[in-house]
Design a protein around this motif. Sequence first.
Motif, mmCIF file in Angstrom:
data_model
loop_
_atom_site.group_PDB
_atom_site.id
_atom_site.type_symbol
_atom_site.label_atom_id
_atom_site.label_comp_id
_atom_site.label_asym_id
_atom_site.label_seq_id
_atom_site.Cartn_x
_atom_site.Cartn_y
_atom_site.Cartn_z
ATOM 1 N N PHE A 1 0.793 -1.233 0.000
ATOM 2 C CA PHE A 1 0.000 0.000 0.000
ATOM 3 C C PHE A 1 0.823 1.279 0.000
ATOM 4 O O PHE A 1 0.310 2.347 -0.324
ATOM 5 N N GLY A 2 2.080 1.180 0.385
ATOM 6 C CA GLY A 2 2.948 2.340 0.315
ATOM 7 C C GLY A 2 2.401 3.539 1.066
ATOM 8 O O GLY A 2 1.895 3.426 2.184
ATOM 9 N N ASP A 3 2.476 4.706 0.433
ATOM 10 C CA ASP A 3 2.117 5.954 1.111
ATOM 11 C C ASP A 3 0.636 6.020 1.464
ATOM 12 O O ASP A 3 0.261 6.637 2.468
ATOM 13 N N ARG A 4 -0.212 5.370 0.669
ATOM 14 C CA ARG A 4 -1.651 5.379 0.995
ATOM 15 C C ARG A 4 -1.907 4.710 2.339
ATOM 16 O O ARG A 4 -2.659 5.211 3.172
ATOM 17 N N GLY A 5 -1.265 3.568 2.556
ATOM 18 C CA GLY A 5 -1.429 2.873 3.817
ATOM 19 C C GLY A 5 -0.854 3.660 4.982
ATOM 20 O O GLY A 5 -1.428 3.687 6.069
ATOM 21 N N ILE A 6 0.276 4.333 4.732
ATOM 22 C CA ILE A 6 0.896 5.126 5.795
ATOM 23 C C ILE A 6 -0.004 6.286 6.198
ATOM 24 O O ILE A 6 -0.180 6.573 7.389
ATOM 25 N N ARG A 7 -0.611 6.947 5.207
ATOM 26 C CA ARG A 7 -1.518 8.057 5.526
ATOM 27 C C ARG A 7 -2.721 7.576 6.326
ATOM 28 O O ARG A 7 -3.207 8.265 7.226
ATOM 29 N N ALA A 8 -3.197 6.377 6.006
ATOM 30 C CA ALA A 8 -4.334 5.828 6.757
ATOM 31 C C ALA A 8 -3.944 5.575 8.214
ATOM 32 O O ALA A 8 -4.711 5.870 9.133
ATOM 33 N N VAL A 9 -2.721 5.038 8.427
ATOM 34 C CA VAL A 9 -2.239 4.804 9.789
ATOM 35 C C VAL A 9 -2.098 6.131 10.533
ATOM 36 O O VAL A 9 -2.475 6.254 11.706
ATOM 37 N N GLU A 10 -1.579 7.139 9.846
ATOM 38 C CA GLU A 10 -1.420 8.462 10.471
ATOM 39 C C GLU A 10 -2.767 9.062 10.849
ATOM 40 O O GLU A 10 -2.904 9.684 11.908
ATOM 41 N N THR A 11 -3.765 8.857 9.999
ATOM 42 C CA THR A 11 -5.094 9.396 10.290
ATOM 43 C C THR A 11 -5.686 8.756 11.534
ATOM 44 O O THR A 11 -6.237 9.435 12.410
ATOM 45 N N VAL A 12 -5.550 7.434 11.628
ATOM 46 C CA VAL A 12 -6.120 6.718 12.774
ATOM 47 C C VAL A 12 -5.374 7.071 14.061
ATOM 48 O O VAL A 12 -5.980 7.406 15.081
ATOM 49 N N THR A 13 -4.036 7.011 14.020
ATOM 50 C CA THR A 13 -3.266 7.284 15.234
ATOM 51 C C THR A 13 -3.293 8.765 15.600
ATOM 52 O O THR A 13 -3.108 9.130 16.761
ATOM 53 N N GLY A 14 -3.541 9.638 14.586
ATOM 54 C CA GLY A 14 -3.606 11.067 14.868
ATOM 55 C C GLY A 14 -4.741 11.439 15.785
ATOM 56 O O GLY A 14 -4.690 12.472 16.462
ATOM 57 N N ARG A 15 -5.768 10.609 15.836
ATOM 58 C CA ARG A 15 -6.879 10.870 16.756
ATOM 59 C C ARG A 15 -6.454 10.683 18.209
ATOM 60 O O ARG A 15 -7.061 11.249 19.114
ATOM 61 N N ARG B 1 7.573 5.261 6.584
ATOM 62 C CA ARG B 1 8.145 5.741 5.319
ATOM 63 C C ARG B 1 9.582 5.272 5.159
ATOM 64 O O ARG B 1 10.012 4.909 4.056
ATOM 65 N N SER B 2 10.328 5.293 6.262
ATOM 66 C CA SER B 2 11.695 4.772 6.220
ATOM 67 C C SER B 2 11.691 3.289 5.884
ATOM 68 O O SER B 2 12.519 2.801 5.116
ATOM 69 N N PHE B 3 10.725 2.568 6.452
ATOM 70 C CA PHE B 3 10.604 1.134 6.197
ATOM 71 C C PHE B 3 10.322 0.873 4.717
ATOM 72 O O PHE B 3 10.958 0.021 4.090
ATOM 73 N N VAL B 4 9.381 1.630 4.138
ATOM 74 C CA VAL B 4 9.036 1.462 2.723
ATOM 75 C C VAL B 4 10.233 1.801 1.851
ATOM 76 O O VAL B 4 10.529 1.111 0.871
ATOM 77 N N GLN B 5 10.942 2.877 2.206
ATOM 78 C CA GLN B 5 12.130 3.261 1.455
ATOM 79 C C GLN B 5 13.189 2.158 1.502
ATOM 80 O O GLN B 5 13.848 1.872 0.508
#
Length: 341
Positions: A186-200, A214-218
């Motif tokens: 999922f790359g960046d899409r999956g990361i943004r989803a994780v950020e959205t959930v944990t951002g709450r 992101r470092s992991f994906v890189q």
Amino acid sequence: MKYLSRYVVGPGLMALFLYWAFRGIDAGALWAAARAVSPGWMAAMAATTVLTLVLRGWRWIVLLRPVAPTVTVLDATLSLGVCYSANIALPRAGEAARALSLKWRRGASLSAVLGTVVVERALDLLCLASLLALSLAVVPERVAALFPWETEVLGTTFTLSLAEAKLCVLAACVAVAAAMAGAYAFGDRGIRAVETVTGRLSEGLASRLGDMLRSFVQGLVALRSASAVAEVVVSSILLNLAYILIIHQSYVAFGFDGPPWSLGMAEALVIMAVSSIGVVIPAPAGTGPYHYFYGYSLHVLFAVPLAAAMACATVVHALANLTYLAVGLPAFLQGRRARRE
């Protein structure tokens, strides 16, 4: 919290596990067991420890090829020596130290190198979980002797059953594999989803978690070719076989390979897997947790006298760290000179 973890929690865990490991053991018996070690086999363990650095360096440069193609196995091996030397002083400080070492040596990008470090740590966790599962299958009747595992902390007794341990191992394998597959797919899409959930829950947590993913994906870029995956698999297998060999060499050095114990490679696999749990616990260089898990398991699983088991754990741990220092300190000084030039 970072400074609390580094300067208080780590040394505190070290002291606690050292107390658990050595309480009630006669110092004279411990010293007598350590003095009986064969110097030749100690040299063999040191040589095999250097081999583990080379094998880990090989695996690391496979991950580094897309972002730092000029890094050689020698560069990676020396940087790993710097890493483990730094960990002796401060838990987890070595990850930044080895990235900095490669920057000094080859001008490698810190962020790119740290991405490969995240991937390598995930591979280590996957290997550890797999080895624990394999050890449960190799000698289940002896591993069962460790359970129910009980310990007491501040007057509260904690118990872990064998069934619960198997579930923990399975969950660890699944979690690491799922994280790697999800990040790759999922790359960046999956990361943004994780950020959205944990951002709450916490913006700071979301930001840190996003940066780590992101470092992991890189760092996963290198694994897009079948040949790179094959190299990572082969080097990981050889690396863990070398770790198992060190444990077996310690058996021979202490005479545990003969009667009445007759410990072999299968038993070395079990002790290597269990003692690796101690390395994961954030104490300086695993000091304390490693001794506890290595010595206690050797005593309970294979009836080795506790003083001899703890002496064996102490010698293996000390010899490994002295070897890391012998490689890492000159490499660090050489890297600093290269930086000035």
